[in-house]
Scaffold this motif. Structure first.
Motif: not given
Length: 639
Positions: A447-458, A613-619, A621-627
Motif C-alpha cells: 500500500e502506498v500511503h499518500l499525503d500532501w505538503s501544500k495543504l493549509k495548516k497541515q 489517500g485522496s486528491i485534496p479539494a482546491f480549498e 490548498l495553500t495560496e501558492e498551490a492554488k496559483l
C-alpha cells in the motif's frame, strides 16, 4: 431616403437568398413551430423584458412571415409593396426617435424567434445595431446526452446568475471557466453594473473581432472571447479601446486559428524526432550558438526553491556545454504577471532572443509576450498548454518514479510505503500512480500511503511519520537554503536515523542543451513557425533527461533490477502504465494487453487502487498551490 435604404436592404436580402440556393440551403427564415414539431419540450418560462442581441435572432415563431425575409432578416418583397412602405416608415422612426416598442420573441437553444416585430428586427439588423428590447418566453428542451443540449443546460445555469445572452460556447465547461476568469464564483449573482460592463465588453469584442477577421476565421466570437480573456485578462478587455482590441486580435491570429482547429498539441516524445532541417542548414537565418542570448525566468530564487535550483543547474550546464559561446541570464522572483512582463521586456531589450519560463504560472504572459515579440522564441515548462506561440516542455518523470516505487518495495520489510506529494497537478498524479504501480510489481500486497505538503495548516510529512511510514518518497531535490536529507527515497527508522536509498533526477541541463541544438540546426519543431499545432517537448529516460541515482548500499540484486527496467524503458519495450490497471473507485483505467496513451497519462486525475489517500479539494490548498493548480491542476478537468 428611406426607400433608398429599403432598396439597399432588399439587395442584401436577394444576395443572401441566391447564396443560400446555390449552397442548397433553405433561403428563408426558419420557423420555430416547425422546429418544435420534432422536439420534445420539457417546459416554458417567461423571462420578461430584456435586450436581445440581434445576432441571436435567427427566425420567426410561425411560418406566416417567413417568405418575406431572407435568412439574414433582410427583406425580399418589392419596393412598391405595402411591406416596403411599413419597413421604410420604421426605418425613419428609428433614425428620428429610435424604436422603443419591445418585440415579442421566443428563445430556444440560445436562439430567438420573433412572434411580433419582424420588420423592427430587420431594420435594426440593417443598421448594424447590437440589440433590441423584447419580451421573451424560453422554450426548454428535454435534457439528453446530446452535446448541444448539455451546453444549453450549462448556459441556463450561467444565465441564472448573469442574466446574459452575450455568449454561447461550443465546449463544455466554458461558462464556469468564463466566470472564473472574471474573478467570480459560480453562485455569485451579478449586479446590474457587472451585467452592463460584461455586455459592453462583449459588444466591443464582437465588433473588433469582425473588423479584424470578417469571415477569415470560423471560430465563434464567444469562443475567441474566452481565449482572449484567458491570455489577456478580463480587466484589460474592458479597458481596451476598440482599435487597440482589434490590433491585439490580429496579432493573436495564430492562437485563434489553433483553437479553431481544436487546439491540437503535438507531443515530441523523442529528441531524435526533431530532425535537422535541410533548409535550416542552407539558409543563413539559422542561428549559431554565438547568436543566442537566453533568459531563464524563475518563480522563486534557486536558493529558496528546489525547483528553481534544478533549472539553475540546467542553465549552468548549458553554458558549459557550449563552451561559453552562448550567453545566459537568470531572472528570479517573478511572482506576478506584471513582474513577468517587465522581466521579458528587459530581457528582450538586453538582446535575449530565447526565453525559458520555468513555471507554468508564467504561460499566459509568455503568450502575450510571444505575440508582442514574434522574433523571440518562448518556451514554458508545463504540459497540456495549447498555444502555438509558445512551445512547452516537461520531462516524463513518472518513468523514474516507477523505478523508485520498485526499489522501495524491494528493500522494504513492510507492506506500507509513504509518499509525500506537493501539488495536485497533472504530472504529479502520474508520478504518484507510477510509484504505486512500480511498488506493486514487486510486492502485490503493498500500500502506498499518500499525503500532501501544500495543504493549509497541515504537515503531511509528519502525518505519514505518525502513521508509521518508515520508507518514504519525498521531494526530488534539496533546497539550498534548507539543506536536508529528506529527499528522494529514504528510510527513517524509529530512532530517527535516516538513510538515503535512491532519488529521481531531472537533467534539465541536457534538456536545455537538446532544445538549443535543435534551434541551431534548424529543427522544424524548434522554429516556432507551425501555425496549425502547439508543440510540447515531453522527453524521458530515452533522452537522458530523467534518471535515478541509487545508493551504493542498495542490494546487488535490486541494482540489477533497476538497470534492467531502466534499459527496457529507454528501449521502449516496457511501459510503466501497461496492462490491467484499476483506480481507487474500481474503474478499469487500462485493459490487459494495452497501454495508456500519452493523453491519458497527461490528463490523469485518478489514483491507483493501492494508493491510500485522496486528491485534496482546491480549498484545502495553500495560496501558492492554488496559483499553480489554476494552470496545471486536475481541477480544470473536473470543471
Amino acid at each position: 431616403m428611406s426607400i433608398t435604404d429599403y432598396s439597399a436592404a432588399l439587395k442584401k436580402g436577394k444576395r443572401n437568398y441566391q447564396l443560400a440556393l446555390a449552397k442548397g440551403a433553405y433561403p428563408y427564415l426558419p420557423a420555430l413551430d416547425d422546429i418544435l414539431s420534432y422536439t420534445e419540450v420539457a417546459a416554458s418560462i417567461n423571462l420578461g423584458l430584456m435586450d436581445i442581441p440581434l445576432s441571436k435572432i435567427v427566425g420567426t415563431k410561425t411560418a406566416g412571415r417567413t417568405n418575406a425575409f431572407s435568412g439574414n432578416f433582410m427583406p425580399l418583397l418589392s419596393e412598391k409593396s405595402e411591406f416596403a412602405t411599413k419597413w421604410s416608415s420604421l426605418y425613419n422612426h428609428q433614425i428620428d426617435d429610435g424604436i422603443r416598442d419591445p418585440i415579442v420573441a421566443y428563445e430556444f437553444m440560445h436562439r430567438f424567434y420573433v412572434q411580433e416585430g419582424n420588420k423592427r428586427v430587420s431594420v435594426m439588423k440593417f443598421l448594424d445595431a447590437y440589440s433590441i428590447p423584447g419580451t421573451v418566453t424560453r422554450i426548454i428542451p428535454k435534457k439528453t446526452d446530446a452535446k448541444e443540449i448539455c451546453l444549453y443546460y450549462e448556459f441556463m445555469d450561467f444565465y441564472e446568475v448573469s442574466g446574459s445572452y452575450d455568449v454561447w460556447f461550443s465546449k463544455d465547461g466554458s461558462y464556469k471557466k468564463l466566470i472564473k476568469l472574471m474573478g467570480k464564483s459560480p453562485e455569485d449573482i451579478w449586479t446590474k453594473e457587472e451585467r452592463s460592463a460584461f455586455h459592453a465588453a462583449c459588444e466591443k469584442f464582437g465588433k473588433a473581432y469582425q473588423a479584424a477577421f470578417s469571415e477569415k476565421i470560423k471560430l465563434s466570437a464567444s469562443d475567441a472571447l474566452l481565449l482572449y480573456m484567458e491570455v489577456y485578462g478580463y480587466d484589460k478587455l474592458k479597458a481596451q479601446a476598440l482599435t487597440e482590441l482589434r490590433d491585439s486580435l490580429i496579432k493573436a491570429q495564430k492562437e485563434l486559428q489553433l483553437v479553431e482547429k481544436g487546439s491540437q498539441v503535438t507531443l515530441v516524445k523523442d529528441p531524435e524526432s526533431a530532425k535537422s532541417s535541410i533548409l535550416g542548414k542552407i539558409l543563413p537565418t539559422t542561428p549559431a550558438p554565438e547568436d543566442l542570448k537566453i533568459a531563464f525566468l524563475y518563480h522563486k530564487t534557486p536558493e529558496t526553491s528546489s525547483w528553481a535550483y534544478t533549472h539553475e543547474l540546467g542553465r549552468l550546464h548549458l553554458e558549459q556545454a557550449f563552451d561559453g559561446k552562448l550567453k545566459t541570464v537568470a531572472i528570479p522572483e517573478i511572482n506576478t504577471e506584471n513582474q513577468m512582463k517587465d522581466a521579458v521586456d528587459n530581457a528582450v531589450a538586453a538582446g535575449c532572443n530565447v526565453i525559458f519560463a520555468t513555471a507554468a504560472q508564467m504561460v499566459n504572459q509568455c503568450v502575450r509576450s510571444a505575440i508582442q515579440y514574434p522574433k523571440v522564441k518562448f518556451f514554458n515548462c508545463s504540459v497540456k498548454v495549447p498555444y502555438s506561440s509558445v512551445h512547452t516542455y516537461y520531462a516524463r518523470m513518472y518513468e523514474a518514479k516507477f523505478l523508485i516505487g520498485a526499489i522501495a518495495a524491494a528493500v522494504s520489510h513492510t507492506d506500507k510505503l509513504g509518499y509525500l506529494a506537493d501539488y495536485p497537478i497533472y504530472a504529479s498524479l502520474a508520478n504518484i500512480n507510477a510509484f504505486a504501480l512500480g511498488a506493486r510489481m514487486i510486492n502485490p500486497y503493498v500500500e502506498v500511503h499518500l499525503d500532501w505538503s501544500k495543504l493549509k495548516k497541515q504537515d503531511g510529512r509528519e502525518r505519514l511519520r505518525q502513521d508509521g511510514m518508515l520508507f518514504m518518497s519525498d521531494d526530488d531535490m534539496i533546497t539550498p537554503s534548507h539543506p536536508t536529507r529528506e529527499y528522494g527515497l529514504y528510510l527513517k527508522n524509529e530512532n530517527g536515523e535516516l538513510e538515503n536509498l535512491a532519488t529521481p533526477i531531472w537533467h534539465w541541463g541536457k534538456f536545455y542543451e537538446r532544445i538549443v541544438r535543435n534551434i541551431c540546426n534548424g529543427s522544424s519543431e524548434a522554429n516556432t513557425s507551425k501555425k496549425e499545432t502547439a508543440i510540447n517537448y515531453w522527453w524521458g529516460m530515452s533522452a537522458d533527461v530523467v534518471d535515478v541515482i541509487c545508493s551504493k548500499k542498495m542490494p546487488h540484486g535490486t541494482h540489477r533490477l533497476v538497470n534492467f527496467l531502466k534499459s527496457s524503458i529507454c528501449a521502449g519495450s516496457f511501459n510503466p502504465f501497461d496492462g490491467l490497471i484499476y483506480s481507487q473507485d474500481g474503474i478499469v483505467r487500462c485493459k490487459e494487453g494495452e497501454s495508456l496513451q500519452p493523453e491519458d497519462i497527461l490528463s490523469m486525475n485518478w489514483l491507483a487502487e493501492n494508493v491510500v489517500g485522496s486528491i485534496p479539494a482546491f480549498e484545502e490548498l495553500t495560496e501558492e498551490a492554488k496559483l499553480l493548480s489554476n494552470f496545471q491542476g486536475i481541477y480544470k478537468t473536473e470543471e
